[in-house]
Write a protein that holds these residues in place. Structure first.
Motif, PDB file in Angstrom:
ATOM      1  N   PHE A  74     -27.497  51.722  85.500  1.00  0.00           N
ATOM      2  CA  PHE A  74     -26.259  51.866  84.719  1.00  0.00           C
ATOM      3  C   PHE A  74     -25.502  50.547  84.609  1.00  0.00           C
ATOM      4  O   PHE A  74     -24.932  50.240  83.562  1.00  0.00           O
ATOM      5  N   ALA A  75     -25.510  49.753  85.671  1.00  0.00           N
ATOM      6  CA  ALA A  75     -24.857  48.447  85.617  1.00  0.00           C
ATOM      7  C   ALA A  75     -25.545  47.554  84.591  1.00  0.00           C
ATOM      8  O   ALA A  75     -24.893  46.834  83.838  1.00  0.00           O
ATOM      9  N   LEU A  76     -26.854  47.627  84.541  1.00  0.00           N
ATOM     10  CA  LEU A  76     -27.617  46.834  83.580  1.00  0.00           C
ATOM     11  C   LEU A  76     -27.315  47.257  82.148  1.00  0.00           C
ATOM     12  O   LEU A  76     -27.129  46.421  81.270  1.00  0.00           O
ATOM     13  N   VAL A  77     -27.260  48.555  81.907  1.00  0.00           N
ATOM     14  CA  VAL A  77     -26.927  49.051  80.566  1.00  0.00           C
ATOM     15  C   VAL A  77     -25.544  48.561  80.160  1.00  0.00           C
ATOM     16  O   VAL A  77     -25.339  48.109  79.033  1.00  0.00           O
ATOM     17  N   GLY A  78     -24.592  48.613  81.076  1.00  0.00           N
ATOM     18  CA  GLY A  78     -23.241  48.122  80.783  1.00  0.00           C
ATOM     19  C   GLY A  78     -23.229  46.633  80.485  1.00  0.00           C
ATOM     20  O   GLY A  78     -22.566  46.185  79.548  1.00  0.00           O
ATOM     21  N   ALA A  79     -23.975  45.875  81.266  1.00  0.00           N
ATOM     22  CA  ALA A  79     -24.006  44.425  81.061  1.00  0.00           C
ATOM     23  C   ALA A  79     -24.676  44.070  79.736  1.00  0.00           C
ATOM     24  O   ALA A  79     -24.228  43.185  79.019  1.00  0.00           O
ATOM     25  N   LEU A  80     -25.744  44.754  79.408  1.00  0.00           N
ATOM     26  CA  LEU A  80     -26.475  44.444  78.181  1.00  0.00           C
ATOM     27  C   LEU A  80     -25.808  45.001  76.924  1.00  0.00           C
ATOM     28  O   LEU A  80     -26.162  44.621  75.818  1.00  0.00           O
ATOM     29  N   SER A  81     -24.850  45.896  77.089  1.00  0.00           N
ATOM     30  CA  SER A  81     -24.194  46.481  75.918  1.00  0.00           C
ATOM     31  C   SER A  81     -23.331  45.462  75.173  1.00  0.00           C
ATOM     32  O   SER A  81     -22.983  45.687  74.022  1.00  0.00           O
ATOM     33  N   VAL A  82     -23.001  44.355  75.824  1.00  0.00           N
ATOM     34  CA  VAL A  82     -22.184  43.335  75.161  1.00  0.00           C
ATOM     35  C   VAL A  82     -23.026  42.383  74.313  1.00  0.00           C
ATOM     36  O   VAL A  82     -22.489  41.615  73.529  1.00  0.00           O
ATOM     37  N   VAL A  83     -24.344  42.436  74.464  1.00  0.00           N
ATOM     38  CA  VAL A  83     -25.227  41.559  73.695  1.00  0.00           C
ATOM     39  C   VAL A  83     -25.324  42.079  72.267  1.00  0.00           C
ATOM     40  O   VAL A  83     -25.570  43.253  72.036  1.00  0.00           O
ATOM     41  N   ARG A  84     -25.104  41.188  71.325  1.00  0.00           N
ATOM     42  CA  ARG A  84     -25.214  41.554  69.917  1.00  0.00           C
ATOM     43  C   ARG A  84     -26.302  40.706  69.282  1.00  0.00           C
ATOM     44  O   ARG A  84     -26.381  39.505  69.491  1.00  0.00           O
ATOM     45  N   PHE A  85     -27.132  41.366  68.474  1.00  0.00           N
ATOM     46  CA  PHE A  85     -28.207  40.661  67.789  1.00  0.00           C
ATOM     47  C   PHE A  85     -27.819  40.490  66.331  1.00  0.00           C
ATOM     48  O   PHE A  85     -27.472  41.444  65.659  1.00  0.00           O
ATOM     49  N   ARG A  86     -27.883  39.274  65.844  1.00  0.00           N
ATOM     50  CA  ARG A  86     -27.460  38.962  64.481  1.00  0.00           C
ATOM     51  C   ARG A  86     -28.603  39.039  63.474  1.00  0.00           C
ATOM     52  O   ARG A  86     -28.373  39.079  62.291  1.00  0.00           O
ATOM     53  N   ASN A  87     -29.835  39.002  63.943  1.00  0.00           N
ATOM     54  CA  ASN A  87     -30.970  39.011  63.017  1.00  0.00           C
ATOM     55  C   ASN A  87     -31.347  40.423  62.635  1.00  0.00           C
ATOM     56  O   ASN A  87     -31.561  41.273  63.498  1.00  0.00           O
ATOM     57  N   ALA A  88     -31.456  40.659  61.340  1.00  0.00           N
ATOM     58  CA  ALA A  88     -31.914  41.959  60.859  1.00  0.00           C
ATOM     59  C   ALA A  88     -33.438  41.977  60.918  1.00  0.00           C
ATOM     60  O   ALA A  88     -34.090  40.988  60.603  1.00  0.00           O
ATOM     61  N   ILE A  89     -33.980  43.095  61.316  1.00  0.00           N
ATOM     62  CA  ILE A  89     -35.435  43.251  61.332  1.00  0.00           C
ATOM     63  C   ILE A  89     -35.878  43.460  59.888  1.00  0.00           C
ATOM     64  O   ILE A  89     -35.387  44.341  59.194  1.00  0.00           O
ATOM     65  N   LYS A  90     -36.824  42.646  59.431  1.00  0.00           N
ATOM     66  CA  LYS A  90     -37.230  42.684  58.029  1.00  0.00           C
ATOM     67  C   LYS A  90     -38.182  43.831  57.730  1.00  0.00           C
ATOM     68  O   LYS A  90     -38.205  44.354  56.635  1.00  0.00           O
ATOM     69  N   GLU A  91     -39.002  44.215  58.694  1.00  0.00           N
ATOM     70  CA  GLU A  91     -39.964  45.293  58.481  1.00  0.00           C
ATOM     71  C   GLU A  91     -39.842  46.306  59.612  1.00  0.00           C
ATOM     72  O   GLU A  91     -39.680  45.924  60.770  1.00  0.00           O
ATOM     73  N   THR A  92     -39.972  47.565  59.268  1.00  0.00           N
ATOM     74  CA  THR A  92     -39.906  48.602  60.297  1.00  0.00           C
ATOM     75  C   THR A  92     -41.068  48.470  61.274  1.00  0.00           C
ATOM     76  O   THR A  92     -40.941  48.816  62.451  1.00  0.00           O
ATOM     77  N   ARG A  93     -42.178  47.939  60.818  1.00  0.00           N
ATOM     78  CA  ARG A  93     -43.345  47.716  61.676  1.00  0.00           C
ATOM     79  C   ARG A  93     -43.004  46.771  62.832  1.00  0.00           C
ATOM     80  O   ARG A  93     -43.512  46.918  63.942  1.00  0.00           O
ATOM     81  N   ASP A  94     -42.123  45.809  62.578  1.00  0.00           N
ATOM     82  CA  ASP A  94     -41.704  44.870  63.618  1.00  0.00           C
ATOM     83  C   ASP A  94     -41.007  45.596  64.770  1.00  0.00           C
ATOM     84  O   ASP A  94     -41.173  45.232  65.930  1.00  0.00           O
TER      85      ASP A  94
END
Length: 167
Positions: A74-94
């Protein structure tokens, strides 16, 4: 009150760490090779493929840290919840490949080595078979046309006329 350091690494050995990280590296690199071999679109990115390998190893590391401790999870989930990814995935296969290396990393990190190997090989073989026999392909031809024109002037109508005449 003296400063006291408690070593919690007694739940796994250096050998466990080496096996988990090495196995997740090898399997993630194999999956990355399958991705590269079966990729058909123009959006291939070396950075993405390298990230697949890194992600598999990171997930193995995270699973070693978490172990069976629910509080750490749970601590890990809380810590990682602040990470934001700016790159959109171009293909659903990715996204599928991301989940595949995550699953293999989780299996290796929780010391389910046989599961990690069998799952990586079996799913990769299925991907290779689908690629080889072109399963679920449609007959639609897609092409990308890149047109460069000087910034001054309106070339839209000329370009449209040429495209209509040639397509």
């Amino acid at each position: 009150m003296p400063f006291e350091v408690q070593d919690l690494s007694g739940t796994f050995s250096v050998g466990d760490i080496a096996i988990a990280l090495s196995l997740s590296f090898l399997l993630s690199a194999f999956i990355a090779w399958v991705y590269r071999f079966t990729h058909r679109n123009v959006s291939y990115s070396q950075s993405y493929v390298q990230t697949l390998v890194i992600l598999g190893m990171l997930i193995a590391l995270i699973m070693l840290v978490v172990g069976s401790n629910i509080a750490r999870a749970f601590a890990l989930v809380g810590a990682l919840s602040v990470v934001r990814f700016r790159n959109a995935i171009k293909e659903t296969r990715d996204v599928g490949f991301i989940f595949l290396v995550m699953g293999v990393g989780m299996a290796a990190g929780t010391r389910f080595y046989t599961l990690a190997i069998v799952a990586a090989v079996a799913i990769s073989l299925i991907i290779l078979v689908m690629y080889r026999f072109n399963w679920f392909a449609s007959n639609v031809q897609r092409q990308v046309v890149k047109v460069q024109v000087p910034p001054d002037g309106n070339y839209t109508q000329n370009i449209q006329d040429v495209l209509i005449g040639l397509t």
